[in-house]
Design a protein around this motif. Structure first.
Motif, PDB file in Angstrom:
ATOM      1  N   ALA A 118       0.833  -1.206   0.000  1.00 54.35           N
ATOM      2  CA  ALA A 118       0.000   0.000   0.000  1.00 54.35           C
ATOM      3  C   ALA A 118       0.865   1.252   0.000  1.00 54.35           C
ATOM      4  O   ALA A 118       0.547   2.245  -0.672  1.00 54.35           O
ATOM      5  N   LEU A 119       1.972   1.224   0.760  1.00 58.71           N
ATOM      6  CA  LEU A 119       2.877   2.362   0.780  1.00 58.71           C
ATOM      7  C   LEU A 119       3.632   2.497  -0.537  1.00 58.71           C
ATOM      8  O   LEU A 119       3.734   3.596  -1.101  1.00 58.71           O
ATOM      9  N   ALA A 120       4.162   1.383  -1.023  1.00 59.60           N
ATOM     10  CA  ALA A 120       4.989   1.433  -2.224  1.00 59.60           C
ATOM     11  C   ALA A 120       4.199   1.889  -3.449  1.00 59.60           C
ATOM     12  O   ALA A 120       4.727   2.616  -4.309  1.00 59.60           O
ATOM     13  N   ARG A 121       2.932   1.481  -3.546  1.00 62.51           N
ATOM     14  CA  ARG A 121       2.130   1.796  -4.720  1.00 62.51           C
ATOM     15  C   ARG A 121       1.080   2.872  -4.457  1.00 62.51           C
ATOM     16  O   ARG A 121       0.195   3.084  -5.282  1.00 62.51           O
ATOM     17  N   HIS A 122       1.181   3.547  -3.302  1.00 66.46           N
ATOM     18  CA  HIS A 122       0.292   4.673  -2.968  1.00 66.46           C
ATOM     19  C   HIS A 122      -1.187   4.293  -3.104  1.00 66.46           C
ATOM     20  O   HIS A 122      -1.995   5.047  -3.665  1.00 66.46           O
ATOM     21  N   VAL A 123      -1.532   3.127  -2.586  1.00 71.08           N
ATOM     22  CA  VAL A 123      -2.881   2.598  -2.760  1.00 71.08           C
ATOM     23  C   VAL A 123      -3.933   3.514  -2.139  1.00 71.08           C
ATOM     24  O   VAL A 123      -4.978   3.775  -2.745  1.00 71.08           O
ATOM     25  N   VAL A 124      -3.668   4.027  -0.922  1.00 69.03           N
ATOM     26  CA  VAL A 124      -4.684   4.836  -0.247  1.00 69.03           C
ATOM     27  C   VAL A 124      -4.951   6.145  -0.987  1.00 69.03           C
ATOM     28  O   VAL A 124      -6.111   6.454  -1.303  1.00 69.03           O
ATOM     29  N   PRO A 125      -3.940   6.974  -1.314  1.00 66.33           N
ATOM     30  CA  PRO A 125      -4.242   8.200  -2.047  1.00 66.33           C
ATOM     31  C   PRO A 125      -4.768   7.952  -3.449  1.00 66.33           C
ATOM     32  O   PRO A 125      -5.609   8.716  -3.950  1.00 66.33           O
TER      33      PRO A 125
END
Length: 323
Positions: A118-125
């Protein structure tokens, strides 16, 4: 006589579904408590009159001051075979038997990778942007060829390391008692903590909380990390100086953090970590899977049944003079 059983912190309301409580011998009454009860006085009020209490992990502290006010309590069951929130010595001294259950390491390891990805691929934003009609707002970070640093290489850390190898990552590991042979078992290299922090693109914590490990990642350790690196913690919140982490995130000392654990749980509204940038935050979900709950509540029922028939199992604290 009816045996009254209280099940603490059944947040999702699933304790009765995951355990065969109806199979217990004799007359039993099971009461799940869905709401977390942080106030010791209120907790005592709710637990008085119960002979058995089932605690979910370390959600609710059960110190001597609470146990002393529960004269009818005879059996305390904790999910997992360790629980730092229970005063085991006090329980044994008060005549209370404490039993545990097995657990599954795969859930926390899987969630660790959920946070990393999630951090590496910016899933949340990117999820928020897509819902708002904005398309491809960020550029993600690939993991192949990057370096994963594991602080702790026990069962869970080992599983996380194996996945890192499968992703084509270079895996470094450190703990105070780690041997090169153990690191090699999961395809990792045993290094110093200083080297791990300096070279890793992802630093993931997998230590038990103790006096020795509390605050093992503080301001100095965060400053030693790459400004492009991220920190992931699915173990215990107090392994990290949370205030220092919040400052590091606001200052851009590190690129982001994925957290499943915190200093205070549940996290209080308005806590500083909730407004820290570049974070993915989950509510201590590492062990919260259907298969783990089957083990936790299924074996909790076995613990109660064994105790009621005079043959307790998975005993963690055995009093000399049971109540």
């Amino acid at each position: 006589m009816t045996v009254r059983i209280a099940v603490l912190d059944d947040y999702q309301g699933v304790a009765l579904r995951h355990g065969r409580w109806a199979d217990l011998p004799g007359d039993t009454e099971v009461t799940p408590l869905r709401e977390h009860v942080p106030d010791p006085g209120r907790l005592v009020e709710l637990l008085r009159g119960h002979q058995v209490v089932v605690a979910m992990r370390e959600r609710t502290p059960l110190p001597r001051a609470v146990l002393e006010q529960l004269p009818e309590l005879r059996l305390l069951v904790t999910t997992g075979m360790q629980n730092a929130s229970i005063d085991m010595a006090a329980a044994a001294g008060l005549g209370i038997t404490v039993c545990g259950t097995q657990s599954d390491s795969s859930g926390p390891a899987e969630l660790t990778w959920g946070l990393v990805l999630a951090l590496a691929r910016h899933v949340v934003p990117e999820d928020a942007a897509t819902r708002a009609g904005r398309w491809q707002q960020t550029v993600g970070t690939g993991l192949r060829g990057r370096t994963l640093g594991l602080v702790g290489l026990g069962r869970i850390g080992g599983l996380v390391g194996q996945v890192g190898v499968a992703f084509g990552m270079r895996v470094l590991a450190w703990s105070q008692n780690l041997t090169p042979e153990r690191a090699a078992e999961v395809g990792a290299e045993a290094v110093s903590k200083e080297r791990l922090l300096a070279e890793s693109d992802v630093v993931s914590l997998h230590l038990r909380l103790s006096d020795r490990s509390r605050g093992i990642v503080g301001a100095a350790e965060l400053a030693a990390m790459k400004p492009t690196a991220v920190l992931v913690n699915t173990s215990r919140g107090p392994l990290v100086d949370e205030a220092a982490l919040v400052r590091a995130l606001h200052d851009g000392t590190i690129a982001g953090a994925g957290l499943d654990v915190y200093d205070d749980e549940p996290v209080r509204p308005g806590a500083a970590i909730l407004s820290a940038p570049n974070t993915v935050l989950t509510p201590h979900l590492g062990y919260v899977t259907d298969s783990t709950y089957d083990v936790f509540y299924g074996q909790a029922v076995e613990d109660v049944a064994g105790f009621l028939t005079g043959a307790p199992v998975r005993v963690l604290a055995a009093p000399e003079r049971p109540r």
